[in-house]
Write a protein that holds these residues in place. Structure first.
Motif, PDB file in Angstrom:
ATOM      1  N   UNK A   1       0.864  -1.185   0.000  1.00  0.00           N
ATOM      2  CA  UNK A   1       0.000   0.000   0.000  1.00  0.00           C
ATOM      3  C   UNK A   1       0.898   1.230   0.000  1.00  0.00           C
ATOM      4  N   UNK A   2       1.075   1.844  -1.161  1.00  0.00           N
ATOM      5  CA  UNK A   2       2.015   2.962  -1.267  1.00  0.00           C
ATOM      6  C   UNK A   2       1.423   4.268  -0.761  1.00  0.00           C
ATOM      7  N   UNK A   3       0.115   4.262  -0.439  1.00  0.00           N
ATOM      8  CA  UNK A   3      -0.499   5.438   0.175  1.00  0.00           C
ATOM      9  C   UNK A   3      -0.319   5.391   1.688  1.00  0.00           C
ATOM     10  N   UNK A   4      -0.605   4.241   2.281  1.00  0.00           N
ATOM     11  CA  UNK A   4      -0.468   4.096   3.735  1.00  0.00           C
ATOM     12  C   UNK A   4       0.994   3.983   4.165  1.00  0.00           C
ATOM     13  N   UNK A   5       1.814   3.385   3.321  1.00  0.00           N
ATOM     14  CA  UNK A   5       3.239   3.186   3.622  1.00  0.00           C
ATOM     15  C   UNK A   5       4.044   3.700   2.424  1.00  0.00           C
ATOM     16  N   UNK A   6       4.201   5.014   2.312  1.00  0.00           N
ATOM     17  CA  UNK A   6       4.772   5.614   1.103  1.00  0.00           C
ATOM     18  C   UNK A   6       6.203   5.177   0.823  1.00  0.00           C
ATOM     19  N   UNK A   7       6.473   5.005  -0.433  1.00  0.00           N
ATOM     20  CA  UNK A   7       7.834   4.765  -0.904  1.00  0.00           C
ATOM     21  C   UNK A   7       8.529   6.125  -0.999  1.00  0.00           C
ATOM     22  N   UNK A   8       9.760   6.254  -0.514  1.00  0.00           N
ATOM     23  CA  UNK A   8      10.435   7.562  -0.587  1.00  0.00           C
ATOM     24  C   UNK A   8      10.632   8.016  -2.028  1.00  0.00           C
ATOM     25  N   UNK A   9      10.628   9.316  -2.212  1.00  0.00           N
ATOM     26  CA  UNK A   9      10.990   9.863  -3.518  1.00  0.00           C
ATOM     27  C   UNK A   9      12.470   9.588  -3.774  1.00  0.00           C
ATOM     28  N   UNK A  10      12.823   9.468  -5.035  1.00  0.00           N
ATOM     29  CA  UNK A  10      14.229   9.255  -5.356  1.00  0.00           C
ATOM     30  C   UNK A  10      15.040  10.488  -4.974  1.00  0.00           C
ATOM     31  N   UNK A  11      16.303  10.257  -4.590  1.00  0.00           N
ATOM     32  CA  UNK A  11      17.174  11.351  -4.186  1.00  0.00           C
ATOM     33  C   UNK A  11      18.514  11.265  -4.890  1.00  0.00           C
ATOM     34  N   UNK A  12      19.473  12.024  -4.399  1.00  0.00           N
ATOM     35  CA  UNK A  12      20.787  12.090  -5.038  1.00  0.00           C
ATOM     36  C   UNK A  12      21.472  10.727  -5.072  1.00  0.00           C
ATOM     37  N   UNK A  13      21.342   9.964  -3.967  1.00  0.00           N
ATOM     38  CA  UNK A  13      21.959   8.637  -3.956  1.00  0.00           C
ATOM     39  C   UNK A  13      21.400   7.738  -5.037  1.00  0.00           C
ATOM     40  N   UNK A  14      20.092   7.842  -5.272  1.00  0.00           N
ATOM     41  CA  UNK A  14      19.457   7.043  -6.330  1.00  0.00           C
ATOM     42  C   UNK A  14      20.014   7.422  -7.698  1.00  0.00           C
ATOM     43  N   UNK A  15      20.127   8.731  -7.945  1.00  0.00           N
ATOM     44  CA  UNK A  15      20.633   9.161  -9.255  1.00  0.00           C
ATOM     45  C   UNK A  15      22.083   8.716  -9.460  1.00  0.00           C
ATOM     46  N   UNK A  16      22.879   8.766  -8.378  1.00  0.00           N
ATOM     47  CA  UNK A  16      24.280   8.327  -8.491  1.00  0.00           C
ATOM     48  C   UNK A  16      24.351   6.829  -8.772  1.00  0.00           C
ATOM     49  N   UNK A  17      23.503   6.063  -8.098  1.00  0.00           N
ATOM     50  CA  UNK A  17      23.489   4.624  -8.329  1.00  0.00           C
ATOM     51  C   UNK A  17      23.007   4.307  -9.739  1.00  0.00           C
ATOM     52  N   UNK A  18      22.022   5.035 -10.197  1.00  0.00           N
ATOM     53  CA  UNK A  18      21.531   4.855 -11.557  1.00  0.00           C
ATOM     54  C   UNK A  18      22.640   5.150 -12.564  1.00  0.00           C
ATOM     55  N   UNK A  19      23.384   6.234 -12.335  1.00  0.00           N
ATOM     56  CA  UNK A  19      24.497   6.578 -13.221  1.00  0.00           C
ATOM     57  C   UNK A  19      25.550   5.480 -13.225  1.00  0.00           C
ATOM     58  N   UNK A  20      25.818   4.910 -12.045  1.00  0.00           N
ATOM     59  CA  UNK A  20      26.818   3.841 -11.948  1.00  0.00           C
ATOM     60  C   UNK A  20      26.364   2.608 -12.725  1.00  0.00           C
ATOM     61  N   UNK A  21      25.095   2.296 -12.653  1.00  0.00           N
ATOM     62  CA  UNK A  21      24.561   1.154 -13.390  1.00  0.00           C
ATOM     63  C   UNK A  21      24.702   1.384 -14.892  1.00  0.00           C
ATOM     64  N   UNK A  22      24.345   2.592 -15.326  1.00  0.00           N
ATOM     65  CA  UNK A  22      24.445   2.909 -16.754  1.00  0.00           C
ATOM     66  C   UNK A  22      25.902   2.871 -17.216  1.00  0.00           C
ATOM     67  N   UNK A  23      26.804   3.446 -16.423  1.00  0.00           N
ATOM     68  CA  UNK A  23      28.217   3.482 -16.793  1.00  0.00           C
ATOM     69  C   UNK A  23      28.804   2.081 -16.881  1.00  0.00           C
ATOM     70  N   UNK A  24      28.346   1.196 -16.000  1.00  0.00           N
ATOM     71  CA  UNK A  24      28.853  -0.178 -15.995  1.00  0.00           C
ATOM     72  C   UNK A  24      28.218  -1.025 -17.082  1.00  0.00           C
ATOM     73  N   UNK A  25      27.157  -0.506 -17.670  1.00  0.00           N
ATOM     74  CA  UNK A  25      26.440  -1.285 -18.679  1.00  0.00           C
ATOM     75  C   UNK A  25      25.868  -2.558 -18.102  1.00  0.00           C
TER      76      UNK A  25
END
Length: 217
Positions: free
Chosen positions: A41-65
């Motif tokens: 239930x993402x309304x009662x138990x919200x998932x956090x918004x993405x932040x800087x750490x998420x973007x850095x991890x996403x960049x690392x995944x893309x860079x590593x292919x």
């Protein structure tokens, strides 16, 4: 073991979209007592918004292919990235383990709730094919947005979710079960459309029951 992942996104505990989603889930579970049922239930138990750490991890995944989902944790090399991965990992695990993904959501301001968008944002890397998984979306809308209606052009709820699932996950046959004119229950200006809402909801619940049994096969 067949697995159903059920996501609720309405801020109302007794919402129409929750009723329709619950009807699908009940039908599926009754037909598949051997199945596994996951609920979030993402309304009662919200998932956090993405932040800087998420973007850095996403960049690392893309860079590593990297396309190996089981090795993503190795790319989380900073505390911020590790914190982001700690949020993403269980969400991705649920999504990947599911054979059917059921999303029950209202329409808010012509689109989807921020709580659902936050969940979607968290599970968007790396790009992956989820075919042949099936997606079912149970919706409730305050007005009428079906094809041919005056407001059809403003339906960014179904359009967004259909395009997102097809474009990001490679699943082109998402099924939508829509109940319309929900605001007729509370808005005096729409009271004359109450029977339309009641009929639409009854049809949506019946469709959810039928589809739940069909998807359990």
């Amino acid at each position: 073991m067949p697995t159903l992942l059920h996501i609720d996104a309405s801020a109302r505990n007794r919402s129409v979209s929750r009723r329709i989603g619950a009807e699908f889930a009940r039908s599926w579970r009754a037909a598949r007592p051997d199945g596994r049922y996951l609920y979030r239930d993402v309304a009662a138990d919200p998932v956090p918004f993405i932040g800087e750490g998420w973007t850095e991890l996403c960049d690392a995944v893309l860079a590593a292919g990297s396309t190996d989902l089981d090795r993503l944790e190795e790319l989380a090399r900073t505390p911020e990235q590790a914190a982001a991965w700690a949020i993403v990992e269980p969400l991705l695990g649920e999504l990947r383990s599911a054979d059917i993904v059921l999303i029950a959501t209202p329409m808010y301001n012509y689109s989807i709730p921020a709580s659902l968008k936050a969940w979607l944002d968290q599970v968007t890397f790396p790009r992956m094919s989820l075919a042949p998984r099936r997606f079912v979306v149970a919706t409730a809308r305050g007005g009428a947005y079906s094809p041919g209606s005056p407001k059809a052009q403003f339906d960014y709820q179904e359009r967004f979710l259909r395009d997102f699932v097809a474009g990001h996950y490679g699943v082109a046959d998402t099924v939508f079960i829509n109940a319309e004119m929900a605001n007729a229950r509370v808005d005096p200006a729409l009271a004359r459309f109450r029977s339309m809402h009641d009929d639409s909801t009854a049809q949506a619940l019946a469709a959810a029951r039928t589809l739940g049994k069909e998807y359990a096969k």
